[in-house]
Design a protein around this motif. Sequence first.
Motif, mmCIF file in Angstrom:
data_model
loop_
_atom_site.group_PDB
_atom_site.id
_atom_site.type_symbol
_atom_site.label_atom_id
_atom_site.label_comp_id
_atom_site.label_asym_id
_atom_site.label_seq_id
_atom_site.Cartn_x
_atom_site.Cartn_y
_atom_site.Cartn_z
ATOM 1 N N GLY A 62 0.818 -1.211 0.000
ATOM 2 C CA GLY A 62 0.000 0.000 0.000
ATOM 3 C C GLY A 62 0.846 1.253 0.000
ATOM 4 O O GLY A 62 1.989 1.257 -0.474
ATOM 5 N N GLY A 63 0.300 2.334 0.530
ATOM 6 C CA GLY A 63 1.045 3.586 0.591
ATOM 7 C C GLY A 63 2.197 3.505 1.570
ATOM 8 O O GLY A 63 2.162 2.730 2.532
ATOM 9 N N ASP A 64 3.223 4.278 1.322
ATOM 10 C CA ASP A 64 4.410 4.281 2.179
ATOM 11 C C ASP A 64 4.117 5.101 3.439
ATOM 12 O O ASP A 64 4.103 6.329 3.416
ATOM 13 C CB ASP A 64 5.584 4.887 1.407
ATOM 14 N N ILE A 65 3.877 4.400 4.551
ATOM 15 C CA ILE A 65 3.496 5.077 5.797
ATOM 16 C C ILE A 65 4.639 5.932 6.332
ATOM 17 O O ILE A 65 4.415 6.971 6.961
ATOM 18 C CB ILE A 65 3.037 4.045 6.846
ATOM 19 N N LYS A 66 5.866 5.528 6.061
ATOM 20 C CA LYS A 66 7.010 6.339 6.477
ATOM 21 C C LYS A 66 6.944 7.719 5.838
ATOM 22 O O LYS A 66 7.175 8.740 6.492
ATOM 23 C CB LYS A 66 8.318 5.648 6.100
ATOM 24 N N THR A 67 6.595 7.757 4.569
ATOM 25 C CA THR A 67 6.445 9.038 3.874
ATOM 26 C C THR A 67 5.318 9.850 4.491
ATOM 27 O O THR A 67 5.426 11.076 4.645
ATOM 28 C CB THR A 67 6.161 8.802 2.378
ATOM 29 N N MET A 68 4.218 9.163 4.863
ATOM 30 C CA MET A 68 3.098 9.866 5.505
ATOM 31 C C MET A 68 3.544 10.505 6.815
ATOM 32 O O MET A 68 3.175 11.632 7.143
ATOM 33 C CB MET A 68 1.952 8.888 5.782
ATOM 34 N N GLY A 69 4.366 9.758 7.588
ATOM 35 C CA GLY A 69 4.848 10.268 8.866
ATOM 36 C C GLY A 69 5.701 11.503 8.717
ATOM 37 O O GLY A 69 5.670 12.404 9.558
ATOM 38 N N GLU A 70 6.462 11.560 7.635
ATOM 39 C CA GLU A 70 7.322 12.715 7.398
ATOM 40 C C GLU A 70 6.533 13.960 7.035
ATOM 41 O O GLU A 70 7.053 15.072 7.092
ATOM 42 C CB GLU A 70 8.310 12.391 6.273
ATOM 43 N N VAL A 134 -6.756 -1.832 4.344
ATOM 44 C CA VAL A 134 -6.186 -1.450 5.636
ATOM 45 C C VAL A 134 -6.506 -0.015 6.055
ATOM 46 O O VAL A 134 -6.194 0.411 7.160
ATOM 47 C CB VAL A 134 -4.652 -1.669 5.587
ATOM 48 N N PHE A 135 -7.176 0.747 5.195
ATOM 49 C CA PHE A 135 -7.310 2.190 5.370
ATOM 50 C C PHE A 135 -7.923 2.601 6.706
ATOM 51 O O PHE A 135 -7.509 3.590 7.321
ATOM 52 C CB PHE A 135 -8.143 2.770 4.226
ATOM 53 N N ALA A 136 -8.936 1.869 7.166
ATOM 54 C CA ALA A 136 -9.621 2.265 8.399
ATOM 55 C C ALA A 136 -8.674 2.282 9.597
ATOM 56 O O ALA A 136 -8.867 3.053 10.538
ATOM 57 C CB ALA A 136 -10.794 1.324 8.676
ATOM 58 N N ARG A 137 -7.631 1.460 9.553
ATOM 59 C CA ARG A 137 -6.669 1.428 10.659
ATOM 60 C C ARG A 137 -5.927 2.759 10.787
ATOM 61 O O ARG A 137 -5.398 3.090 11.846
ATOM 62 C CB ARG A 137 -5.664 0.302 10.440
ATOM 63 N N LEU A 138 -5.871 3.500 9.680
ATOM 64 C CA LEU A 138 -5.172 4.785 9.672
ATOM 65 C C LEU A 138 -6.139 5.962 9.690
ATOM 66 O O LEU A 138 -5.723 7.115 9.544
ATOM 67 C CB LEU A 138 -4.278 4.882 8.422
ATOM 68 N N VAL A 163 -13.788 -3.323 4.114
ATOM 69 C CA VAL A 163 -13.466 -1.911 4.359
ATOM 70 C C VAL A 163 -13.699 -1.536 5.819
ATOM 71 O O VAL A 163 -12.856 -0.878 6.451
ATOM 72 C CB VAL A 163 -14.292 -1.005 3.428
ATOM 73 N N PHE A 164 -14.816 -1.949 6.381
ATOM 74 C CA PHE A 164 -15.172 -1.540 7.745
ATOM 75 C C PHE A 164 -14.293 -2.221 8.790
ATOM 76 O O PHE A 164 -13.983 -1.632 9.834
ATOM 77 C CB PHE A 164 -16.639 -1.844 8.038
ATOM 78 N N THR A 165 -13.925 -3.472 8.542
ATOM 79 C CA THR A 165 -13.160 -4.224 9.553
ATOM 80 C C THR A 165 -11.658 -4.053 9.398
ATOM 81 O O THR A 165 -10.913 -4.178 10.372
ATOM 82 C CB THR A 165 -13.481 -5.721 9.477
ATOM 83 N N GLY A 166 -11.187 -3.798 8.177
ATOM 84 C CA GLY A 166 -9.750 -3.736 7.935
ATOM 85 C C GLY A 166 -9.066 -5.060 8.235
ATOM 86 O O GLY A 166 -7.871 -5.102 8.533
ATOM 87 N N ARG A 167 -9.803 -6.162 8.138
ATOM 88 C CA ARG A 167 -9.229 -7.466 8.467
ATOM 89 C C ARG A 167 -8.454 -8.043 7.283
ATOM 90 O O ARG A 167 -8.667 -7.659 6.129
ATOM 91 C CB ARG A 167 -10.319 -8.445 8.903
ATOM 92 N N VAL A 168 -7.570 -8.967 7.587
ATOM 93 C CA VAL A 168 -6.765 -9.625 6.563
ATOM 94 C C VAL A 168 -7.542 -10.814 6.013
ATOM 95 O O VAL A 168 -8.062 -11.642 6.769
ATOM 96 C CB VAL A 168 -5.412 -10.094 7.139
#
Length: 264
Positions: A62-70, A134-138, A163-168
């Motif tokens: 998915g998206g690079d969360i490290k980049t999001m954190g920056e 995984v989006f809902a987790r963020l 979408v609602f659960t973000g489960r694997v």
Amino acid sequence: MAAIEIKRVDATAVLTMNRPDQRNALDFAMREDFAAAVAEVRDDESVRAIVLTGAGGHFCAGGDIKTMGEQQGKRDIFEGRERIRKIHRWFDELVDLEKPVIAAVDGVAFGAGLSLALCADFVLASPRAKFCSVFARLGYIPDTGAMYLLPRAIGLSRAKDMVFTGRVVGVQEAKEMGLVQTICEQDLLQSALDFAERFHSAPTGALGIAKSVMNHAFESDRKTVYAQESMAQAMCRESDFHEEAVRRFLAKEAPLYQWPDAKP
């Protein structure tokens, strides 16, 4: 090193997401490389099929969360909107690519990685493949086309569940949902290449038009689809492929294109 590696195997173009240390998470460089790679395979008439895969045992995290954190802190809301719109431009090109696209999914296909699997016409997966919205987790909503593609692939109720659960979702459940066509117990990439090779002798133009019409069938009324069908069929009737296919049929020769009975 390019974030998207393009390799030719006969008439198949293999697009490999190439950030294995980050499980092929989408950063800014990969997004730019995707735009260029999709344009390249779209415009190359010698490419008859595309295999999309990831390096290092994963598809895409998915998206690079490290980049999001920056980028934490107050940001311009319109810049954020444009960032997503830029992704949509090349992503739509990939969804609407008038050539067969096969996703070879190993390991994780999370977030935007799930969307990239959904944009393919066929999803082949290894036994260790895993899918997650995984989006809902963020605290996000699904992006990269997922809210359009996921309900169409697996139905509205199942899409809401993911979408609602973000489960694997494991590969077997994904196959039962209709998200995965085939679970490949052996060499995944070779299975995808063998599958793609079946389209090398296909009427690419006719399949491309059929794909384009079907991609929009859910929001088109019946009369509109009929109009598209009649126009497209008139075009196909004048093609060199059709002329040679008819000649071979009448001469009782081997057909130009016939799907083999064997499964990948």
